[in-house]
Design a protein around this motif. Structure first.
Motif, PDB file in Angstrom:
ATOM      1  N   ARG A  61      16.363 -10.900  50.850  1.00 55.72           N
ATOM      2  CA  ARG A  61      15.647 -11.879  51.664  1.00 55.72           C
ATOM      3  C   ARG A  61      16.609 -12.504  52.661  1.00 55.72           C
ATOM      4  O   ARG A  61      17.759 -12.764  52.347  1.00 55.72           O
ATOM      5  CB  ARG A  61      15.038 -12.961  50.797  1.00 55.72           C
ATOM      6  N   ASN A  62      16.107 -12.761  53.852  1.00 53.70           N
ATOM      7  CA  ASN A  62      16.880 -13.427  54.885  1.00 53.70           C
ATOM      8  C   ASN A  62      17.005 -14.899  54.502  1.00 53.70           C
ATOM      9  O   ASN A  62      16.009 -15.589  54.343  1.00 53.70           O
ATOM     10  CB  ASN A  62      16.155 -13.280  56.235  1.00 53.70           C
ATOM     11  N   ARG A  64      17.805 -17.487  56.188  1.00 54.00           N
ATOM     12  CA  ARG A  64      17.274 -18.404  57.209  1.00 54.00           C
ATOM     13  C   ARG A  64      15.749 -18.386  57.251  1.00 54.00           C
ATOM     14  O   ARG A  64      15.126 -19.339  57.705  1.00 54.00           O
ATOM     15  CB  ARG A  64      17.829 -18.047  58.583  1.00 54.00           C
ATOM     16  N   ASN A  65      15.176 -17.263  56.829  1.00 53.26           N
ATOM     17  CA  ASN A  65      13.725 -17.131  56.820  1.00 53.26           C
ATOM     18  C   ASN A  65      13.349 -16.430  55.510  1.00 53.26           C
ATOM     19  O   ASN A  65      13.178 -15.217  55.482  1.00 53.26           O
ATOM     20  CB  ASN A  65      13.256 -16.332  58.035  1.00 53.26           C
ATOM     21  N   GLN A  68      11.008 -13.415  55.135  1.00 54.73           N
ATOM     22  CA  GLN A  68      11.344 -12.117  55.731  1.00 54.73           C
ATOM     23  C   GLN A  68      12.181 -11.284  54.758  1.00 54.73           C
ATOM     24  O   GLN A  68      13.249 -11.693  54.337  1.00 54.73           O
ATOM     25  CB  GLN A  68      12.128 -12.328  57.020  1.00 54.73           C
ATOM     26  N   ILE A  70      14.391  -7.922  53.826  1.00 58.24           N
ATOM     27  CA  ILE A  70      15.240  -6.945  54.511  1.00 58.24           C
ATOM     28  C   ILE A  70      15.572  -5.833  53.520  1.00 58.24           C
ATOM     29  O   ILE A  70      15.732  -6.079  52.330  1.00 58.24           O
ATOM     30  CB  ILE A  70      16.565  -7.547  55.019  1.00 58.24           C
TER      31      ILE A  70
END
Length: 92
Positions: A61-62, A64-65, A68, A70
């Motif tokens: 997981r990103n 910062r977000n 989202q 990955i």
């Protein structure tokens, strides 16, 4: 300890010049890298083992977000496992 300090320490303990100690350290590093690239492992009895382990592909997981996702691809990772004697010397 950085590389320059390690070279000085090796030179002092082995009675070598700093230039010779640096050459020996660089040869050691290159030798270990070459063996690991070929998929082998380097065992130094009492000190430890250098080897390569495969990391599987995974989903992350990103930070910062968090919504989202990955995809993190599979990769090879160099690993050092300390030997029994080294662990004992450190824990004294």
């Amino acid at each position: 300890m950085n590389k320059a300090e390690l070279i000085s320490n090796i030179a002092e303990q082995a009675g070598l010049t700093k230039k010779d100690a640096e050459a020996a350290l660089n040869a050691f590093i290159t030798s270990v890298e070459d063996v690991l690239k070929e998929g082998g492992k380097v065992q130094l009895v009492g000190f430890g083992t250098f080897e390569v382990r495969e990391r599987k592909a995974r989903t992350g997981r990103n930070p910062r977000n968090p919504e989202q996702e990955i995809k993190i691809p599979a990769s090879l990772a160099p690993v050092f496992k300390a030997g029994k004697s080294l662990k004992e010397r450190i824990n004294k």
